[in-house]
Design a protein around this motif. Structure first.
Motif, PDB file in Angstrom:
ATOM      1  N   SER A  28      24.521  12.400  28.598  1.00 50.18           N
ATOM      2  CA  SER A  28      25.675  11.816  28.663  1.00 50.18           C
ATOM      3  C   SER A  28      26.765  12.869  28.540  1.00 50.18           C
ATOM      4  CB  SER A  28      25.889  10.652  27.764  1.00 50.18           C
ATOM      5  OG  SER A  28      25.740  11.044  26.622  1.00 50.18           O
ATOM      6  N   GLY A  29      26.492  13.986  27.596  1.00 51.18           N
ATOM      7  CA  GLY A  29      27.455  15.046  27.283  1.00 51.18           C
ATOM      8  C   GLY A  29      27.432  15.710  28.616  1.00 51.18           C
ATOM      9  N   PHE A  30      26.481  16.125  29.187  1.00 55.30           N
ATOM     10  CA  PHE A  30      26.773  16.951  30.320  1.00 55.30           C
ATOM     11  C   PHE A  30      27.565  16.228  31.408  1.00 55.30           C
ATOM     12  CE2 PHE A  30      23.113  19.600  28.900  1.00 55.30           C
ATOM     13  CZ  PHE A  30      23.497  20.673  28.822  1.00 55.30           C
ATOM     14  N   TRP A  31      27.179  14.820  31.489  1.00 57.40           N
ATOM     15  CA  TRP A  31      27.944  14.159  32.595  1.00 57.40           C
ATOM     16  C   TRP A  31      29.314  14.009  32.465  1.00 57.40           C
ATOM     17  CZ3 TRP A  31      25.831  12.006  37.130  1.00 57.40           C
ATOM     18  CH2 TRP A  31      26.420  11.098  37.473  1.00 57.40           C
ATOM     19  N   LEU A  32      29.621  13.913  31.055  1.00 52.48           N
ATOM     20  CA  LEU A  32      31.339  13.961  30.755  1.00 52.48           C
ATOM     21  C   LEU A  32      31.691  15.486  30.785  1.00 52.48           C
ATOM     22  CD1 LEU A  32      31.085  11.740  27.459  1.00 52.48           C
ATOM     23  CD2 LEU A  32      32.005  10.935  29.842  1.00 52.48           C
ATOM     24  N   ALA A  33      30.981  16.250  30.814  1.00 49.64           N
ATOM     25  CA  ALA A  33      31.323  17.552  30.998  1.00 49.64           C
ATOM     26  C   ALA A  33      31.512  17.935  32.296  1.00 49.64           C
ATOM     27  CB  ALA A  33      30.488  18.646  30.340  1.00 49.64           C
ATOM     28  N   GLY A  34      31.016  17.148  33.284  1.00 50.89           N
ATOM     29  CA  GLY A  34      31.165  17.291  34.836  1.00 50.89           C
ATOM     30  C   GLY A  34      29.951  18.372  35.250  1.00 50.89           C
ATOM     31  N   GLU A  35      28.927  18.440  34.483  1.00 46.16           N
ATOM     32  CA  GLU A  35      27.686  19.181  34.923  1.00 46.16           C
ATOM     33  C   GLU A  35      26.692  17.910  35.312  1.00 46.16           C
ATOM     34  OE1 GLU A  35      26.455  22.428  32.768  1.00 46.16           O
ATOM     35  OE2 GLU A  35      28.372  22.833  31.736  1.00 46.16           O
ATOM     36  N   ARG A  36      26.809  17.761  36.526  1.00 51.07           N
ATOM     37  CA  ARG A  36      25.749  16.563  37.102  1.00 51.07           C
ATOM     38  C   ARG A  36      24.313  16.902  36.993  1.00 51.07           C
ATOM     39  NH1 ARG A  36      29.955  14.248  35.861  1.00 51.07           N
ATOM     40  NH2 ARG A  36      31.473  13.108  37.256  1.00 51.07           N
ATOM     41  N   GLY A  37      24.155  18.206  37.725  1.00 55.11           N
ATOM     42  CA  GLY A  37      22.687  18.616  37.653  1.00 55.11           C
ATOM     43  C   GLY A  37      22.058  18.573  36.471  1.00 55.11           C
ATOM     44  N   LYS A  38      22.726  19.108  35.349  1.00 58.43           N
ATOM     45  CA  LYS A  38      22.040  19.167  34.066  1.00 58.43           C
ATOM     46  C   LYS A  38      21.854  17.674  33.508  1.00 58.43           C
ATOM     47  CE  LYS A  38      23.316  23.896  32.762  1.00 58.43           C
ATOM     48  NZ  LYS A  38      24.212  24.565  31.883  1.00 58.43           N
ATOM     49  N   ALA A  39      22.937  16.950  33.661  1.00 57.86           N
ATOM     50  CA  ALA A  39      22.903  15.691  33.453  1.00 57.86           C
ATOM     51  C   ALA A  39      21.624  14.679  33.937  1.00 57.86           C
ATOM     52  CB  ALA A  39      23.890  14.862  33.675  1.00 57.86           C
ATOM     53  N   ILE A  40      21.315  14.929  35.218  1.00 57.73           N
ATOM     54  CA  ILE A  40      20.177  14.331  35.995  1.00 57.73           C
ATOM     55  C   ILE A  40      18.948  14.790  35.218  1.00 57.73           C
ATOM     56  CG2 ILE A  40      19.100  14.138  38.112  1.00 57.73           C
ATOM     57  CD1 ILE A  40      21.837  14.014  39.403  1.00 57.73           C
ATOM     58  N   CYS A  41      18.780  16.139  34.971  1.00 54.22           N
ATOM     59  CA  CYS A  41      17.518  16.627  34.608  1.00 54.22           C
ATOM     60  C   CYS A  41      17.277  16.022  33.216  1.00 54.22           C
ATOM     61  CB  CYS A  41      17.553  18.213  34.379  1.00 54.22           C
ATOM     62  SG  CYS A  41      17.738  19.007  36.159  1.00 54.22           S
ATOM     63  N   TRP A  42      18.404  15.857  32.353  1.00 50.79           N
ATOM     64  CA  TRP A  42      17.974  15.257  31.032  1.00 50.79           C
ATOM     65  C   TRP A  42      17.715  13.809  30.859  1.00 50.79           C
ATOM     66  CZ3 TRP A  42      16.728  17.784  26.627  1.00 50.79           C
ATOM     67  CH2 TRP A  42      17.247  18.901  26.631  1.00 50.79           C
ATOM     68  N   THR A  43      18.439  13.088  32.018  1.00 50.91           N
ATOM     69  CA  THR A  43      18.262  11.758  32.292  1.00 50.91           C
ATOM     70  C   THR A  43      16.677  11.551  32.735  1.00 50.91           C
ATOM     71  OG1 THR A  43      20.434  11.377  32.914  1.00 50.91           O
ATOM     72  CG2 THR A  43      18.673   9.671  33.435  1.00 50.91           C
ATOM     73  N   VAL A  44      16.215  12.522  33.445  1.00 44.59           N
ATOM     74  CA  VAL A  44      14.664  12.440  33.987  1.00 44.59           C
ATOM     75  C   VAL A  44      13.646  12.695  32.685  1.00 44.59           C
ATOM     76  CG1 VAL A  44      12.914  13.442  35.337  1.00 44.59           C
ATOM     77  CG2 VAL A  44      15.435  13.135  36.356  1.00 44.59           C
ATOM     78  N   LEU A  45      14.126  13.710  32.028  1.00 40.16           N
ATOM     79  CA  LEU A  45      13.177  14.027  30.841  1.00 40.16           C
ATOM     80  C   LEU A  45      13.106  13.020  29.836  1.00 40.16           C
ATOM     81  CD1 LEU A  45      14.625  17.595  30.093  1.00 40.16           C
ATOM     82  CD2 LEU A  45      12.259  16.680  30.545  1.00 40.16           C
ATOM     83  N   GLY A  46      14.309  12.312  29.550  1.00 40.41           N
ATOM     84  CA  GLY A  46      14.479  10.881  28.799  1.00 40.41           C
ATOM     85  C   GLY A  46      13.623   9.963  29.318  1.00 40.41           C
ATOM     86  N   ALA A  47      13.705   9.594  30.709  1.00 37.23           N
ATOM     87  CA  ALA A  47      12.959   8.635  30.999  1.00 37.23           C
ATOM     88  C   ALA A  47      11.418   9.036  31.208  1.00 37.23           C
ATOM     89  CB  ALA A  47      13.413   8.546  32.784  1.00 37.23           C
ATOM     90  N   VAL A  48      11.176  10.121  31.355  1.00 39.41           N
ATOM     91  CA  VAL A  48       9.659  10.263  31.168  1.00 39.41           C
ATOM     92  C   VAL A  48       9.235  10.442  29.764  1.00 39.41           C
ATOM     93  CG1 VAL A  48       7.912  12.105  31.183  1.00 39.41           C
ATOM     94  CG2 VAL A  48       9.419  12.155  33.075  1.00 39.41           C
ATOM     95  N   GLU A  49       9.981  10.567  28.887  1.00 42.59           N
ATOM     96  CA  GLU A  49       9.471  10.414  27.387  1.00 42.59           C
ATOM     97  C   GLU A  49       9.567   8.803  27.100  1.00 42.59           C
ATOM     98  OE1 GLU A  49       8.526  11.517  23.916  1.00 42.59           O
ATOM     99  OE2 GLU A  49       9.361  13.028  25.065  1.00 42.59           O
TER     100      GLU A  49
END
Length: 55
Positions: A28-49
């Motif tokens: 969410s922090g990356f998404w708010l900062a406008g870095e969509r690629g990093k936000a998607i990666c962190w979301t995928v990592l969270g979903a895998v967890e």
């Protein structure tokens, strides 16, 4: 089967959920900062967890 035994321990569950929450927080922090690629990666990592905990 070993993985299920490890995940059944309360400490592992708390650690897993904490890790998932931190992943989604970073996303969410990356998404708010406008870095969509990093936000998607962190979301995928969270979903895998979460899948590792639930499954």
């Amino acid at each position: 089967m070993k993985l299920l035994k490890i995940l059944s321990k309360p400490g592992a569950l708390v650690s897993g959920w904490t890790s998932a929450i931190l992943c989604f927080s970073a996303a969410s922090g990356f998404w708010l900062a406008g870095e969509r690629g990093k936000a998607i990666c962190w979301t995928v990592l969270g979903a895998v967890e979460v899948l590792a905990i639930v499954w």
